[in-house]
Write a protein that holds these residues in place. Structure first.
Motif, mmCIF file in Angstrom:
data_model
loop_
_atom_site.group_PDB
_atom_site.id
_atom_site.type_symbol
_atom_site.label_atom_id
_atom_site.label_comp_id
_atom_site.label_asym_id
_atom_site.label_seq_id
_atom_site.Cartn_x
_atom_site.Cartn_y
_atom_site.Cartn_z
ATOM 1 N N THR A 49 0.821 -1.211 0.000
ATOM 2 C CA THR A 49 0.000 0.000 0.000
ATOM 3 C C THR A 49 0.855 1.261 0.000
ATOM 4 N N ARG A 50 2.176 1.080 0.071
ATOM 5 C CA ARG A 50 3.097 2.222 0.060
ATOM 6 C C ARG A 50 4.093 2.036 -1.074
ATOM 7 N N ASN A 51 4.177 3.029 -1.937
ATOM 8 C CA ASN A 51 5.150 3.030 -3.026
ATOM 9 C C ASN A 51 6.368 3.778 -2.510
ATOM 10 N N CYS A 52 7.393 3.025 -2.095
ATOM 11 C CA CYS A 52 8.553 3.669 -1.485
ATOM 12 C C CYS A 52 9.466 4.297 -2.531
ATOM 13 N N THR A 53 10.247 5.265 -2.083
ATOM 14 C CA THR A 53 11.209 5.936 -2.967
ATOM 15 C C THR A 53 12.441 5.052 -3.153
ATOM 16 N N ILE A 54 13.266 5.423 -4.095
ATOM 17 C CA ILE A 54 14.520 4.698 -4.333
ATOM 18 C C ILE A 54 15.409 4.786 -3.094
ATOM 19 N N ILE A 55 15.416 5.916 -2.438
ATOM 20 C CA ILE A 55 16.233 6.093 -1.234
ATOM 21 C C ILE A 55 15.769 5.137 -0.143
ATOM 22 N N VAL A 56 14.463 5.036 0.054
ATOM 23 C CA VAL A 56 13.935 4.112 1.066
ATOM 24 C C VAL A 56 14.227 2.671 0.662
ATOM 25 N N LEU A 57 14.118 2.358 -0.610
ATOM 26 C CA LEU A 57 14.437 1.015 -1.090
ATOM 27 C C LEU A 57 15.881 0.673 -0.743
ATOM 28 N N ALA A 58 16.789 1.621 -0.925
ATOM 29 C CA ALA A 58 18.203 1.410 -0.601
ATOM 30 C C ALA A 58 18.397 1.206 0.901
ATOM 31 N N ARG A 59 17.683 1.965 1.706
ATOM 32 C CA ARG A 59 17.785 1.819 3.164
ATOM 33 C C ARG A 59 17.271 0.461 3.617
ATOM 34 N N LEU A 60 16.150 0.037 3.030
ATOM 35 C CA LEU A 60 15.603 -1.279 3.354
ATOM 36 C C LEU A 60 16.583 -2.377 2.939
ATOM 37 N N ALA A 61 17.131 -2.257 1.743
ATOM 38 C CA ALA A 61 18.079 -3.262 1.252
ATOM 39 C C ALA A 61 19.284 -3.366 2.182
ATOM 40 N N ARG A 62 19.834 -2.233 2.580
ATOM 41 C CA ARG A 62 20.996 -2.240 3.476
ATOM 42 C C ARG A 62 20.636 -2.930 4.797
ATOM 43 N N ALA A 63 19.474 -2.593 5.350
ATOM 44 C CA ALA A 63 19.035 -3.184 6.610
ATOM 45 C C ALA A 63 18.785 -4.688 6.468
ATOM 46 N N THR A 66 21.082 -6.889 1.750
ATOM 47 C CA THR A 66 20.965 -7.253 0.344
ATOM 48 C C THR A 66 21.161 -5.991 -0.489
ATOM 49 N N THR A 67 20.829 -6.062 -1.756
ATOM 50 C CA THR A 67 20.958 -4.912 -2.648
ATOM 51 C C THR A 67 19.583 -4.526 -3.175
ATOM 52 N N PRO A 68 19.403 -3.248 -3.517
ATOM 53 C CA PRO A 68 18.086 -2.806 -4.002
ATOM 54 C C PRO A 68 17.566 -3.625 -5.183
ATOM 55 N N ASP A 69 18.449 -4.010 -6.110
ATOM 56 C CA ASP A 69 17.976 -4.753 -7.282
ATOM 57 C C ASP A 69 17.349 -6.089 -6.892
ATOM 58 N N ARG A 70 17.821 -6.702 -5.829
ATOM 59 C CA ARG A 70 17.240 -7.977 -5.398
ATOM 60 C C ARG A 70 15.837 -7.811 -4.846
ATOM 61 N N LEU A 71 15.508 -6.603 -4.381
ATOM 62 C CA LEU A 71 14.155 -6.345 -3.877
ATOM 63 C C LEU A 71 13.185 -6.034 -5.012
ATOM 64 N N LEU A 72 13.705 -5.958 -6.230
ATOM 65 C CA LEU A 72 12.868 -5.682 -7.401
ATOM 66 C C LEU A 72 12.582 -6.935 -8.226
ATOM 67 N N VAL A 73 13.051 -8.081 -7.742
ATOM 68 C CA VAL A 73 12.873 -9.346 -8.462
ATOM 69 C C VAL A 73 11.684 -10.099 -7.878
ATOM 70 N N PRO A 74 10.738 -10.513 -8.723
ATOM 71 C CA PRO A 74 9.589 -11.269 -8.227
ATOM 72 C C PRO A 74 10.023 -12.502 -7.458
ATOM 73 N N GLN A 75 9.366 -12.754 -6.331
ATOM 74 C CA GLN A 75 9.682 -13.922 -5.498
ATOM 75 C C GLN A 75 8.959 -15.139 -6.030
ATOM 76 N N ARG A 76 9.621 -16.279 -5.925
ATOM 77 C CA ARG A 76 8.964 -17.525 -6.308
ATOM 78 C C ARG A 76 7.895 -17.864 -5.288
ATOM 79 N N LYS A 77 6.828 -18.437 -5.758
ATOM 80 C CA LYS A 77 5.751 -18.865 -4.858
ATOM 81 C C LYS A 77 6.246 -20.025 -4.020
#
Length: 80
Positions: A49-63, A66-77
């Motif tokens: 429900t929240r479209n995060c910014t690239i900066i927030v994506l980077a912060r989440l990835a660091r925490a 991992t890397t931001p690009d890995r958070l943009l890859v669809p997860q396997r079911k």
């Protein structure tokens, strides 16, 4: 890019963040503290429900150690 594509990427990030967080055994509160975000913000990202910014994506990835690009890859079911 159509509207479905745009909401699709939000859902992809939601699933990837949730899976990575659970994989590290972190609570939403733990992730929020590590990323410098509010827990409700993390919850909204994970629910799609929240479209995060690239900066927030980077912060989440660091925490999430991992890397931001890995958070943009669809997860396997399967198991979360």
């Amino acid at each position: 890019m159509g509207m479905d594509d745009e909401t699709g990427i939000v859902d992809v990030v939601a699933g990837a963040v949730r899976k990575a967080r659970k994989g590290l055994g972190l609570s939403q509160e733990d992730l929020a503290l590590e990323a410098g975000l509010d827990r409700t913000y993390v919850s909204q990202v994970e629910r799609g429900t929240r479209n995060c910014t690239i900066i927030v994506l980077a912060r989440l990835a660091r925490a999430l150690k991992t890397t931001p690009d890995r958070l943009l890859v669809p997860q396997r079911k399967g198991r979360a």
